[in-house]
Design an enzyme around this catalytic site. Structure first.
Site, short mmCIF file in Angstrom:
data_model
loop_
_atom_site.label_atom_id
_atom_site.label_comp_id
_atom_site.label_asym_id
_atom_site.label_seq_id
_atom_site.Cartn_x
_atom_site.Cartn_y
_atom_site.Cartn_z
N VAL A 141 17.06 58.89 76.00
CA VAL A 141 17.93 60.18 76.42
C VAL A 141 19.39 60.04 75.74
CG1 VAL A 141 18.79 59.17 78.39
CG2 VAL A 141 18.26 61.65 78.54
N TYR A 156 15.67 46.76 84.47
CA TYR A 156 15.26 48.07 83.96
C TYR A 156 16.73 48.77 83.46
CZ TYR A 156 14.05 53.00 83.33
OH TYR A 156 13.78 53.90 82.92
N SER A 174 15.51 54.70 76.70
CA SER A 174 13.96 54.77 76.78
C SER A 174 13.33 53.93 75.52
CB SER A 174 13.27 55.80 77.14
OG SER A 174 13.62 56.46 78.48
N LYS A 219 11.67 50.77 75.79
CA LYS A 219 10.40 50.63 76.46
C LYS A 219 9.56 49.92 75.54
CE LYS A 219 11.24 54.15 79.93
NZ LYS A 219 11.08 55.52 80.17
N TYR A 261 7.16 61.70 76.57
CA TYR A 261 7.02 62.46 77.87
C TYR A 261 6.00 63.40 77.75
CZ TYR A 261 11.06 59.41 78.49
OH TYR A 261 12.19 58.64 78.34
#
Lengths: 310, 310, 310, 310
Positions: free
Chosen positions: D261, D191, D64, D67, D243
């Protein structure tokens, strides 16, 4: 002895022997003190026969079953306009959930979850003092059951009031949306007292007769509600009468029913019987564990399910 | 002409004249093209009489009504073990909601919301190719309706597949929780095809007879399911058959029913009648607007509500 | 005149001319009566310079900005143990949402949403009478601002109390989970009064100095909190200080800030400035529309964003 | 050896000795196989010094963290118009929640939850083949890190694709709302591949320099984004980068950061340092347990928190 009389006795005997009886409600002392081994059953048939078994003459706290009588009373006051303030759909959530109220702007899903019953109590209050509204409901229930001995259990009412923070939250939350019209503490006073009505199985089954007789107190007797309204109250009991286990009750028992946290259930076999059962231990959904089982057994044996061929 | 024959005709005539007919489903071209003025009604009684009115012989896309037959098929395959993968409670949310799945770890609330029907399709797939499962369902429905002419509307199936992103999302979401066992695209293939079955009101009312006859195809005929299972499917239709308007349908009509976005509704009066109605315009909850009204009128006039005295 | 002095004046002049000023809070009469054209700005720098513009000496209701001072007070009483009763995460929901409380068992997401601030008020009550806790908070704020003239606007407090049904609901709801320790009406009394503190921009910017100076009242002055705690309060203001628009405020302004429904915002540029702005019209998220714009302009011009190179 | 060099070594040594290291991600085999005892740290200062410790040259799956780079790329393509398709607020829910999407009509809360990153990938796809978009992102990251050795770990990409049912659900769900413009499988292809980029701590800290330098690759170097955009990306990292533990990270570390992760975290001290840390064990919120601790320790020792006085 008729077959039905025998069946009622058999079921009571069978239920007495079941070891797993659920958990007695413990949020207030008077309910927590009830013996979980108690079991009562009363069937009043369309022909007027009465069958009793077990502790059918022992009074218990009817709690949420009072919502059926309070709804009937409120519909008498404001008619179908009630449905502008409360919905008629199963909630998909627990009896005391507040989530749905936020999403749907203070309109409870149905009159049998706590929020909906608070709106109904607010309608019944109608600008009077709480004791007036409570007195009126009590007289109505006594009339239905043909028994002036029915009374409110004051220690239960007081205990509810002292610990009912979640209901206080619900009432104030709906007040913020304008869907409680009176000061919340007055509406709550009515609600806490109606939940504390004590009845035994005989009185409860008698009080439910108008829902079996299409709105009449008895065949040829006084009209309590129109036959359409009786049908509709039965429909609401079937879809919403057991909170988030209503689908399961319909699946297993197949009768309109309304449970209370005191362990009672009122079930209606339209045109055939009004049934009250009581066993204080509750299952995970807050409905009487043994009571549900007894009704499942009774409906299976009699073929009274509304979903089966006559 | 019997009273019922006359009533069926009257209702059809009455419904033809209502200007407000709801909105025809527009998410796929074949459904959007249907004329909103169409109306069909078929009543098959317990005695075997058949009453038709309006466009009762015009085929339409049964869509979610197929979920009743697919559920019956899946229960035949895995029995009550099905309930470990899908619940039996009203959802309190729209037919295609995904919210509840997150909260309840991929277990859909009931077999009649889309997520639940996808699990049922996954059960029916049972390791075979999608066309095998679809063929089996189609044969089952033909058998129930006693009509080999029932078929899948391929353009509808293709259009569903091309635009069904929300159902693809539901299937993959449950796959992530392990509650879809096959590759999602196969399970979805079964689902999209079962929704595209085309039937007319006569075929649909005939196919519903086993739910009126306590599980028998007809009195004295072959057993399709046990009487208990027939009752339970009826119970599920009543509590969950109209998505988040199931309570309202029970309140107004009082019969177990299952609607489809094509405008059809199958309703069962246990022991009395199997009824199919079709009118393509939908109300805000996605159920046939005129169809619901016709059933309300029929149930009122006949006293068939399961909630009234016999 | 320094560049900063000129900038403060320019911003005030610019803001005065903007026609779209948002909506003044209307839920209580004293707030609804405030003139939407008012605008005040005060910047207190690390060096101790004070720059005022517009209505910077006009008192207004600080409302939720009081949550910063109440949090500081509660951390002084119970330290990090506070975080067992309230979280530190943005809520993703509106300031008065009750949904999250049901999901997370009565533990509010952070101390700046109403539910969290009620828990903080409950901590500050600490077994005393509400007026004791309120008196203590008032003395603390006067000390921080070095101004004994700061007082509670009693008509505002009374109006909050008379209409605060949603806050009453939140307090009772958390009481049901055991996360309010006192009788809810007492905790609510503290909360309604702290929200009614009236301050002007000068007083507010002065009161915020300890968050600019790493916990010291002023350089070389008394320590109010440790530098770590000052940083952490700033972090909470940045992530949670503007309810469900906190992300947007961080994105546009880039400073820790706390807004109030009275139209005030306290913003901190660590090591550089303590800033108070006031304009009563609110945007859709309940934060001062012109106040946010003024801070965006100020942060852009000065480079004070915590997210930019020094 | 400078103080910072010594500090970086000390932290690495300290972290090596901590027994409780969290749980390595186990949803795909290539991640599950990583040794939980690994720890790498790299600090690149504003002056261009580079400090390495532990396994700082060992490549890991950035997941992530990609991103951040993909967001930068998308903002370059469509500018602020991106915010019409994705929000800028913390979500208050887990990284892969779908609930919020239903409530907010397919608009993800922010670009750092999975749903938001899928919209960003859809923007970057821009009508090209997935490999074109991926190639472009890879070249961008290589340019930022000044290292052409950065590559995609194909087995990781394939494993993501084979098991990413929840992401497939998210993409199709947003497609149903029209917020994914390409066929979902193409957007998902981009993705899954961007998540599979492998980098070591040195490469990652180098790639983050533009966020420390106000948008410049290095002081006096090429401009990657405007200083305002750099600040805004930092703001998003701080409010949404971890998050539903973003508030906790801001509280404890006080720096904009983005976790993956795979156990990596990129953290930015604006004007001071770009930091990459890696330790594969995750805490309950899915963020590197030891990595977070190391950053907390580093920020405390250096005073780099954006919330403290300079």
């Amino acid at each position: 002895m008729t077959d039905l009389a025998r069946l009622v006795r058999e079921i009571a005997a069978e239920m007495a022997g079941i070891p797993e009886r659920g958990e007695v409600a413990s949020y207030i002392a008077p309910l927590a003190a009830v013996d979980p081994s108690r079991f009562g059953l009363c069937v009043v048939t369309a022909e007027g026969e009465v069958h009793l078994a077990g502790d059918a003459l022992e009074p218990f706290s009817i709690q949420s079953i009072s919502k059926v009588f309070a709804l009937t009373q409120a519909l008498g006051k404001v008619g179908e306009a009630l449905w502008q303030r409360v919905g008629r759909e199963p909630s998909g959530t627990a009896f005391n959930s507040i989530v749905q109220l936020e999403r749907e702007q203070g309109i409870p899903r149905n009159p049998f979850i706590n929020a909906g019953a608070l709106v109904v109590a607010d309608v019944n209050l109608a600008g009077h003092a709480p004791r007036v509204a409570i007195g009126e409901l009590l007289r109505f229930v006594r009339h239905l059951a043909d028994d002036d001995g029915i009374a409110i259990d004051e220690p239960v009412a007081r205990a509810e009031q002292a610990t009912g923070f979640r209901n206080i939250a619900l009432a104030n939350y709906m007040k913020a949306f304008g869907n409680i019209r009176h000061p919340p503490e007055l509406t709550l006073g009515v609600y806490f007292h109606q939940c504390a009505i004590a009845m035994n199985c005989l009185q409860l089954a008698m009080a439910g007769r108008y829902l079996m007789h299409g709105g009449l107190l008895q065949p040829g007797g006084a009209r309590i509600v129109s036959s359409r309204r009786a049908r509709r109250i039965n429909a609401l009991m079937l879809t919403c009468g057991h909170y988030d286990a209503s689908g399961d009750f319909a699946f297993r028992v197949g009768l309109p029913g309304k449970s209370g946290v005191g362990g009672g259930i009122l079930a209606i076999a339209p045109g055939r019987a009004s049934i009250a059962v009581w066993s204080p231990g509750l299952n995970a959904n807050g409905n009487s564990q043994i009571g549900t089982l007894a009704l499942e057994r009774l409906a299976e044996a009699t073929g009274w399910s509304v979903f089966g061929a006559a």
